[in-house]
Motif scaffolding. Sequence first.
Motif, PDB file in Angstrom:
ATOM      1  N   SER A  69       0.930  -1.079   0.030  1.00 26.73           N
ATOM      2  CA  SER A  69      -0.113   0.057   0.163  1.00 26.73           C
ATOM      3  C   SER A  69       0.918   1.304   0.197  1.00 26.73           C
ATOM      4  CB  SER A  69      -0.862  -0.014   1.248  1.00 26.73           C
ATOM      5  OG  SER A  69      -1.951  -1.098   1.012  1.00 26.73           O
ATOM      6  N   LEU A  70       2.057   1.217   0.617  1.00 26.55           N
ATOM      7  CA  LEU A  70       2.909   2.492   0.693  1.00 26.55           C
ATOM      8  C   LEU A  70       3.410   2.773  -0.732  1.00 26.55           C
ATOM      9  CD1 LEU A  70       4.476   4.291   2.666  1.00 26.55           C
ATOM     10  CD2 LEU A  70       6.289   2.969   2.658  1.00 26.55           C
ATOM     11  N   GLU A  71       3.453   1.963  -1.695  1.00 28.96           N
ATOM     12  CA  GLU A  71       3.916   2.608  -2.825  1.00 28.96           C
ATOM     13  C   GLU A  71       2.826   3.265  -3.357  1.00 28.96           C
ATOM     14  OE1 GLU A  71       4.980  -0.636  -5.509  1.00 28.96           O
ATOM     15  OE2 GLU A  71       5.838  -1.819  -3.961  1.00 28.96           O
ATOM     16  N   LEU A  72       1.757   3.352  -3.096  1.00 26.96           N
ATOM     17  CA  LEU A  72       0.531   3.936  -3.652  1.00 26.96           C
ATOM     18  C   LEU A  72       0.125   5.420  -2.836  1.00 26.96           C
ATOM     19  CD1 LEU A  72      -2.024   1.298  -4.566  1.00 26.96           C
ATOM     20  CD2 LEU A  72      -0.531   2.517  -6.191  1.00 26.96           C
ATOM     21  N   VAL A  73       0.574   5.413  -1.539  1.00 29.21           N
ATOM     22  CA  VAL A  73       0.544   6.270  -0.679  1.00 29.21           C
ATOM     23  C   VAL A  73       1.481   6.967   0.044  1.00 29.21           C
ATOM     24  CG1 VAL A  73      -1.973   5.418  -0.111  1.00 29.21           C
ATOM     25  CG2 VAL A  73      -0.049   5.056   1.448  1.00 29.21           C
TER      26      VAL A  73
END
Length: 108
Positions: A69-73
């Motif tokens: 998820s960190l890749e997107l946020v």
Amino acid sequence: MTDQIQLTEAAAKRVAAIANRQGKAPILRLSVDGGGCAGFSYKFELGDLEEGDATAETAGVKLVVDPISLELVQGSAVDFVEDLGGSAFKVTNPNAASGCGCGSSFSV
């Protein structure tokens, strides 16, 4: 606080109140799911810290995000807003190319 994600004071205060009421640790997990009207949707839940999570802490409350998820946020800030439309956690995501009117989904 980390430069990967941020938790505002207002959001930390709200998470602390919810966690206290539910008898849980003040840890807010932000994840991204496929779907929603714009492609991806934000998901919030009280959770635990897991290995590999990115973490930000404000006023003793942790915001955690899994590596996928960190890749997107990455670079986002999580706030808690109250207005005439109601109250909700709001993500300000610099990676989002567009979003929906309700603010709960986005595309990259």
